[in-house]
Design an enzyme around this catalytic site. Structure first.
Site, short mmCIF file in Angstrom:
data_model
loop_
_atom_site.label_atom_id
_atom_site.label_comp_id
_atom_site.label_asym_id
_atom_site.label_seq_id
_atom_site.Cartn_x
_atom_site.Cartn_y
_atom_site.Cartn_z
N TYR A 89 0.83 -1.23 -0.06
CA TYR A 89 -0.08 -0.05 0.15
C TYR A 89 0.96 1.21 0.11
CZ TYR A 89 -3.85 2.92 1.79
OH TYR A 89 -4.64 4.09 1.93
N LYS A 106 -1.05 -0.84 -4.34
CA LYS A 106 -2.12 -0.14 -4.42
C LYS A 106 -1.31 1.37 -4.42
CE LYS A 106 -5.95 2.37 -2.41
NZ LYS A 106 -6.79 2.79 -1.09
N ILE A 159 -8.38 0.27 -6.30
CA ILE A 159 -8.79 0.09 -4.85
C ILE A 159 -9.39 1.55 -4.62
CG2 ILE A 159 -8.40 -0.29 -2.28
CD1 ILE A 159 -6.29 -2.22 -3.50
#
Length: 337
Positions: free
Chosen positions: A148, A178, A234
């Protein structure tokens, strides 16, 4: 009985808010159940205890409760094969690994881990330490891990494309990244390696159901990402308009093979990009206010995050970008209560 296979697939993932009861701030599990089923009905997979889910405000026990509740709700609604991804990043490597283990035991299929940012003054300029963090976490996690990259929530630490690509090639239990940095160039450079057909055979994953996906953190470049072999997004906006965001991804992918679909993909991308720009600025409280308006649940963030001011919530709802998105969501099958 063999376990249910829940592959991590290209597509749209919604970072689900954690809902709290007014007054007590206890978990509102009824709202959580309704919402994870709502997004699944649109073809969107849930991500729990992420930034939008106020993971920082949850205890370990609350995270477990959220995971178990979401899994039961999905299974009861016939979505047994929809995977659950859970945010497990925290301050130390040790606790991050513990959260990955707890999430797995509670029913999570995948973990997403943000770079530890409390000591960013040390880590931001120590590439070796940041790399070692993801190497150890992914090696010791019982479930595949998604990186992330969100500088805004990790003390400004921003992983570059070289480091992410290195991690992808060297860590077989990493299942993607992400990019909430919003850097389309970075996405393009990573995809140039990991989206090649030879990557999967040259660098096989520990779990064959978890290929390395490159996912955007916003909806304003879903179409662009498709054309450099990205894998979706996302995005918090998928909570507000899951049918629209899923449709945008579908159109983007289909336009690669049928160019006649490109104008419609561009039209939808324009509506979505404008809405994302407007709604993202209102943060978690703004998204929850829109969910309250649309679906009858949402509530406030957990303190110390403040609720959105009533006049700001009204302005957000009435904004032309929001209204155009709501109209499109309704046309695509989204049902508002």
């Amino acid at each position: 009985m063999s376990p249910v296979s829940r592959p991590l697939k290209p597509g749209i993932y919604a970072p689900i808010p954690t809902f709290f009861l007014p007054g007590s701030e206890d978990l509102d599990l009824q709202a959580l159940e309704a919402h994870v089923v709502r997004v699944a009905q649109a073809g969107v997979s849930p991500l729990l205890a992420g930034t939008m889910g106020e993971a920082l405000h949850l205890t370990h026990d609350e995270r477990i409760t959220v995971i178990k509740t979401a899994r039961r709700a999905l299974d009861a609604a016939g979505f047994e094969t929809v995977p659950i991804t859970v945010g497990t990043g925290t301050g130390s490597t040790r606790e991050t690994i513990a959260l990955c283990t707890e999430a797995s035991e509670a029913g999570a299929d995948y973990a997403i881990v943000i770079t530890s940012g409390y000591f960013a003054g040390v880590l931001a300029n120590n590439r070796k330490a940041v790399k070692a963090f993801y190497e150890e976490v992914s090696e010791k996690s019982p479930i595949p891990v998604v990186i992330y990259n969100y500088p805004g929530a990790s003390g400004g630490i921003d992983l570059d494309s070289d480091l992410i690509t290195e991690l992808a090639t060297e860590c077989p239990n990493l299942a993607g990244v992400k990019l909430t940095c919003g850097n389309v160039g970075k996405l393009t450079r990573i995809c140039a390696t990991v989206s090649q057909p030879s990557f999967a055979t040259s660098y096989p994953r520990r779990n064959p159901d978890a290929p390395f996906l490159v996912l955007g953190g916003f909806t304003d470049f879903i179409l662009s990402a498709a054309y450099v072999n990205g894998h979706g997004a996302i995005t918090g906006l998928a909570n507000v308009s899951p049918f629209t965001i899923a449709k945008l991804f579908e159109l983007s992918e289909a336009s690669l093979k049928d160019s006649s679909l490109l104008p419609e993909a561009q039209r939808v991308q324009g509506i979505v990009a404008c809405a994302d720009f407007t709604i993202a600025k209102a943060g978690i409280a703004g998204t929850k206010a829109l969910l309250e308006k649309l679906y009858g649940y949402g509530g406030n963030p957990r303190k110390p995050l403040p609720p959105i001011e009533p006049e700001d919530a009204a302005a957000l709802w009435e904004h032309p970008h929001t209204q155009e998105l709501v109209e499109l969501e309704r046309a695509l099958g989204g049902k508002f209560s």
